[in-house]
Scaffold this motif. Structure first.
Motif, mmCIF file in Angstrom:
data_model
loop_
_atom_site.group_PDB
_atom_site.id
_atom_site.type_symbol
_atom_site.label_atom_id
_atom_site.label_comp_id
_atom_site.label_asym_id
_atom_site.label_seq_id
_atom_site.Cartn_x
_atom_site.Cartn_y
_atom_site.Cartn_z
ATOM 1 N N LYS A 156 -6.286 39.819 10.405
ATOM 2 C CA LYS A 156 -6.005 39.708 8.966
ATOM 3 C C LYS A 156 -7.223 40.315 8.267
ATOM 4 O O LYS A 156 -8.160 39.620 7.860
ATOM 5 C CB LYS A 156 -5.778 38.243 8.587
ATOM 6 N N TYR A 161 -5.030 45.727 3.955
ATOM 7 C CA TYR A 161 -4.451 45.409 2.642
ATOM 8 C C TYR A 161 -4.484 46.580 1.667
ATOM 9 O O TYR A 161 -3.877 46.497 0.601
ATOM 10 C CB TYR A 161 -5.088 44.134 2.072
ATOM 11 N N GLU A 194 3.712 38.917 3.349
ATOM 12 C CA GLU A 194 4.622 37.861 3.803
ATOM 13 C C GLU A 194 5.426 38.374 4.979
ATOM 14 O O GLU A 194 5.705 39.561 5.059
ATOM 15 C CB GLU A 194 5.649 37.475 2.706
ATOM 16 N N GLY A 253 5.142 33.023 3.640
ATOM 17 C CA GLY A 253 3.696 33.215 3.730
ATOM 18 C C GLY A 253 2.991 32.026 3.109
ATOM 19 O O GLY A 253 3.603 31.264 2.357
HETATM 20 C C1 LIG Z 1 0.682 41.150 5.875
HETATM 21 C C2 LIG Z 1 1.018 39.692 5.946
HETATM 22 N N1 LIG Z 1 2.088 39.306 6.647
HETATM 23 C C3 LIG Z 1 2.426 38.004 6.735
HETATM 24 C C4 LIG Z 1 1.702 37.028 6.076
HETATM 25 C C5 LIG Z 1 2.106 35.585 6.210
HETATM 26 O O1 LIG Z 1 1.172 34.919 7.010
HETATM 27 P P1 LIG Z 1 0.908 33.364 6.846
HETATM 28 O O2 LIG Z 1 2.215 32.703 6.911
HETATM 29 O O3 LIG Z 1 0.027 33.031 7.983
HETATM 30 O O4 LIG Z 1 0.241 33.183 5.525
HETATM 31 C C6 LIG Z 1 0.593 37.400 5.316
HETATM 32 C C7 LIG Z 1 -0.197 36.392 4.625
HETATM 33 O O5 LIG Z 1 -1.198 35.993 5.067
HETATM 34 C C8 LIG Z 1 0.241 38.753 5.254
HETATM 35 O O6 LIG Z 1 -0.797 39.150 4.523
#
Ligand SMILES: Cc1ncc(COP(=O)(O)O)c(C=O)c1O
Length: 304
Positions: A156, A161, A194, A253
């Motif tokens: 992450k 991003y 998400e 998310g």
């Molecule tokens: C690119 C991306 N996909 C999916 C998610 C969903 O992840 P999580 O449910 O762990 O927040 C997020 C958020 O963090 C994200 O930034």
């Protein structure tokens, strides 16, 4: 909330307005930073952090992929998050820990620089605004989701991003709420921040992690909740056209929670409103995060 909030920066609690870093911070120039998004919810036993353990594990794994040597153990990171919530005396909040290569030596190689960590909290109620059970309006982005041959997509990481931000800008400038991203093979991956699910003939479907989707903690929670509710699910590729005639499409998310999609590329999905299965999942998810379900209480870390 913001002005009065303290931010944890490398072990020190500093005022919101003084939480500053040097302009030559490596992470700012070269996106060498990784972060988490976590939520804390009010419960009858006081505030509780949802799936703290899993978020910390993902943060540490993200650091690993960026060769970051963290100065804090997983236990210390958890304690620091709890301390930051306690000191700020909040009930419901979004929590943003970030680890980044700091100020020191400029140039693409981040390794000479110290890895710093900070933890900030804020209210994040209207991540994507929706009205009642009316679904969001989205487009399929023309920006292709970055691929694990270019960047570790399961980290992450801030770098990922920039791709998401361009897709989100494209959506907003097109007059809709959010964008869905496809991968290099043209398969559905996720939203800009998400994971995505569709429902077809009572079957819940989400793309596999090999599509390039983040291993979302809400995604895995939804799969466990679906299993508990006896909802059939499959993890398999979804093509763009399957979205248009699905019975339900929704995003999940930490920040967004569970948000239904009512329109994709100007095509209305079913009746454009939150469907039956999304509603069931939302109801149980809300119970769980607020500590009203014993079976899933293990997912909560109480503050007091
Ligand atoms: C690119 C991306 N996909 C999916 C998610 C969903 O992840 P999580 O449910 O762990 O927040 C997020 C958020 O963090 C994200 O930034």
């Amino acid at each position: 909330m913001k002005d009065k909030t303290k931010i944890w920066m490398d072990g020190k609690l500093v005022d919101w307005n003084n939480a500053k870093i040097h302009i030559l911070t490596h992470g700012l120039h070269y996106a060498t930073a990784v972060f988490e998004g976590i939520r804390c919810y009010s419960t009858k036993k006081g505030p509780a952090i949802f799936r703290l353990e899993e978020h910390i594990k993902r943060l540490v794994n993200s650091c690993k992929m960026y060769h970051m040597t963290l100065e804090y153990s997983e236990k210390e990171l958890k304690e620091s998050i709890i301390e930051t919530i306690k000191i700020n005396n909040v009930q419901d909040c979004y929590i943003r820990p970030i680890c980044y290569y700091g100020y020191g030596k400029m140039g693409v190689n981040p390794l000479p620089n110290k890895v710093s960590t900070s933890i900030a909290l804020w209210d994040w109620e209207d991540h994507i605004k929706t009205q009642g059970d009316k679904g969001m309006r989205v487009i399929v982005s023309s920006w292709i989701k970055i691929d694990s041959r270019s960047l570790p997509v399961h980290a992450k990481a801030s770098a990922n991003y920039a791709n998401s931000a361009l897709a989100r800008i494209e959506a907003l400038k097109s007059g809709v709420d959010e964008a869905i991203m496809l991968n290099m093979s043209g398969m559905v991956v996720e939203g800009t921040a998400e994971n995505i699910f569709i429902v077809k003939d009572e079957m819940l479907v989400t793309p596999p992690l090999t599509s390039g989707a983040l291993d979302g903690i809400t995604r895995s929670s939804i799969l466990s909740i679906a299993q508990h509710l006896g909802i059939n699910f499959q993890i398999c590729d979804i093509s763009r056209d399957e979205l248009y005639y699905a019975d339900e499409v929704f995003l999940t998310g930490t920040a967004a929670e569970i948000k239904s999609i009512g329109e994709i590329d100007k095509i209305t999905i079913a009746n454009g409103r939150t469907g039956k299965i999304a509603t069931k999942l939302q109801n149980l998810y809300n119970q769980i995060v607020h500590g009203n379900n014993e079976k899933f209480e293990k997912w909560l870390t109480y503050i007091h």
